[in-house]
Design an enzyme around this catalytic site. Structure first.
Site, PDB file in Angstrom:
ATOM      1  N   GLY A  56      -4.639 -63.309 -26.787  1.00  0.00           N
ATOM      2  CA  GLY A  56      -5.568 -64.050 -27.643  1.00  0.00           C
ATOM      3  C   GLY A  56      -5.547 -65.500 -27.167  1.00  0.00           C
ATOM      4  O   GLY A  56      -4.470 -66.087 -26.990  1.00  0.00           O
ATOM      5  N   ALA A  57      -6.733 -66.079 -26.969  1.00  0.00           N
ATOM      6  CA  ALA A  57      -6.833 -67.361 -26.270  1.00  0.00           C
ATOM      7  C   ALA A  57      -5.962 -68.477 -26.883  1.00  0.00           C
ATOM      8  O   ALA A  57      -5.148 -69.086 -26.180  1.00  0.00           O
ATOM      9  CB  ALA A  57      -8.305 -67.777 -26.193  1.00  0.00           C
ATOM     10  N   ASP A 230     -12.832 -66.520 -25.514  1.00  0.00           N
ATOM     11  CA  ASP A 230     -11.800 -66.944 -24.565  1.00  0.00           C
ATOM     12  C   ASP A 230     -12.192 -68.210 -23.823  1.00  0.00           C
ATOM     13  O   ASP A 230     -11.327 -68.931 -23.311  1.00  0.00           O
ATOM     14  CB  ASP A 230     -11.500 -65.824 -23.567  1.00  0.00           C
ATOM     15  CG  ASP A 230     -10.616 -64.792 -24.223  1.00  0.00           C
ATOM     16  OD1 ASP A 230     -11.147 -63.955 -24.969  1.00  0.00           O
ATOM     17  OD2 ASP A 230      -9.385 -64.871 -24.038  1.00  0.00           O
ATOM     18  N   LYS A 241     -13.678 -60.627 -25.070  1.00  0.00           N
ATOM     19  CA  LYS A 241     -13.241 -59.275 -24.719  1.00  0.00           C
ATOM     20  C   LYS A 241     -14.393 -58.386 -24.260  1.00  0.00           C
ATOM     21  O   LYS A 241     -15.475 -58.421 -24.848  1.00  0.00           O
ATOM     22  CB  LYS A 241     -12.531 -58.668 -25.935  1.00  0.00           C
ATOM     23  CG  LYS A 241     -12.044 -57.244 -25.811  1.00  0.00           C
ATOM     24  CD  LYS A 241     -11.175 -57.001 -24.610  1.00  0.00           C
ATOM     25  CE  LYS A 241      -9.989 -57.929 -24.463  1.00  0.00           C
ATOM     26  NZ  LYS A 241      -9.356 -57.865 -23.124  1.00  0.00           N
TER      27      LYS A 241
END
Ligand code: MRU
Length: 334
Positions: A56-57, A230, A241
């Site tokens: 997860g960014a 992201d 994603k």
């Protein structure tokens, strides 16, 4: 975030620092096993990111910042630590943005300043997510049926989440959202992680396979879509994603708003458009070996981890700075 750990409900961040250790909730084994992983050396820290123990960014950004600061405090040359961490995953820009902040603090005030900066980054990510939740909740009505993809929750952001932040706010204020969670092949961040987070919070949700999404829209079961990002480009294109683009196209086709929620650390003004985002290609055995062998075994694979979605398919950005027009993001002061 609320976590059932060894039989007890505790409140724990998904990423944190204790002295010269980086601590994460290990996202590879959730929901079957909830366990923390501690990384104290550079190879192990890089492995945590590469293997999606932390993912997860914003969470990668926070973990990269903590890891870099710890390495600097241990006397590892900055170029070695920075290079090893940055090379782990290419798509989420938070990793670079957060590590650059730590490097600037180190140059100003040495390793103590770098450690403090990594702590400040963690606090600011959590604060931003709470603000995203507060601001975003105003866009949804009581009982809103919301589709999300992948996991943009507390696991992906230390606490609270980006896409899941308005959903948490809605649930806490009695607005009773219903969340459709697409499973997110190949690593199942939707069904394993998002559904688990929503269960922990007691929020109504239904998990569906990725290929059921078009039918879900046509049946009229979705009021809105919200995802994380992201990397957000200067022209408002976003990378997220793999499978996000499909949902954006479906939302446009069926007249449903498509929202993207992110903290400012995900904005990359240097990246002009979606075509410029480095899309991570991962090993195809991630899906060929999942659960049971799922191919004959002599196939080649194409396994992009992300796709990018043009800004024209995005209704609005939800950020800690407010609800923004995607086509105007490049005009926003940094
Ligand atoms: O490969 P992952 O699981 O790291 O991909 C994560 C996503 O695509 C998330 O949607 C994104 O990082 C936003 S997290 C707030």
């Amino acid at each position: 975030m609320r976590v059932r750990y060894r039989g007890e409900i505790i409140d724990a961040p998904s990423v944190s620092r204790s002295g010269l250790s980086a601590i994460i909730l290990d996202q590879r084994s959730i929901p079957s096993v909830v366990e923390f992983r501690t990384a104290t050396d550079l190879p192990d820290m890089a492995d945590c990111i590469r293997t999606l123990s932390v993912r997860g960014a914003p969470a990668i950004g926070a973990f990269g910042a903590i890891s870099l600061a710890i390495c600097l405090a241990k006397g590892i040359p900055s170029a070695t630590a920075y290079g090893a961490l940055l090379s782990t995953r290419p798509t989420a820009v938070d990793l670079k943005n957060c590590m650059d902040r730590v490097m600037r603090a180190y140059d100003r005030g040495g390793s103590d300043a770098a450690l403090k900066e990594s702590d400040d980054i963690c606090s600011s990510i959590v604060d931003s997510c709470r603000e995203i939740g507060r601001i975003g909740a105003s866009l949804f009505k009581k009982g809103e049926r919301i589709l999300t993809h992948c996991n943009a929750g507390a696991l992906a952001t230390i606490d609270w989440g980006t896409a899941l932040a308005p959903i948490r706010s809605l649930a806490r204020s009695g607005m009773d959202p219903l969340v459709y969670v697409s499973e997110t092949r190949p690593l199942l961040q939707g069904s394993r992680l998002t559904a688990w987070e929503l269960s922990m919070e007691g929020i109504r949700h239904k998990v569906l396979v990725d290929s059921a999404c078009a039918h879900l829209f046509r049946e009229g079961l979705v009021d809105s879509v919200i995802v994380g990002a992201d990397r957000v480009c200067r022209n408002g294109d976003i990378a997220n994603k793999i499978g996000t683009l499909d949902k954006a196209i479906l939302a446009k086709r069926f007249g449903v708003p498509f929202y993207v929620a992110f903290p400012w650390s995900t904005f990359d003004p240097e990246c002009v458009r979606g075509e410029d985002v480095p899309i991570e290609l991962r090993d195809g055995t991630e899906f060929a070996q999942y659960l049971i062998p799922s191919t004959a075994g002599d196939s080649e694979y194409w396994n992009p981890a992300f796709d990018w979605t043009p800004s024209e398919l995005i209704t609005a950005f939800i950020t800690e700075r407010g609800v923004l027009d995607p086509s105007r993001i490049g005009d926003t002061p940094l």
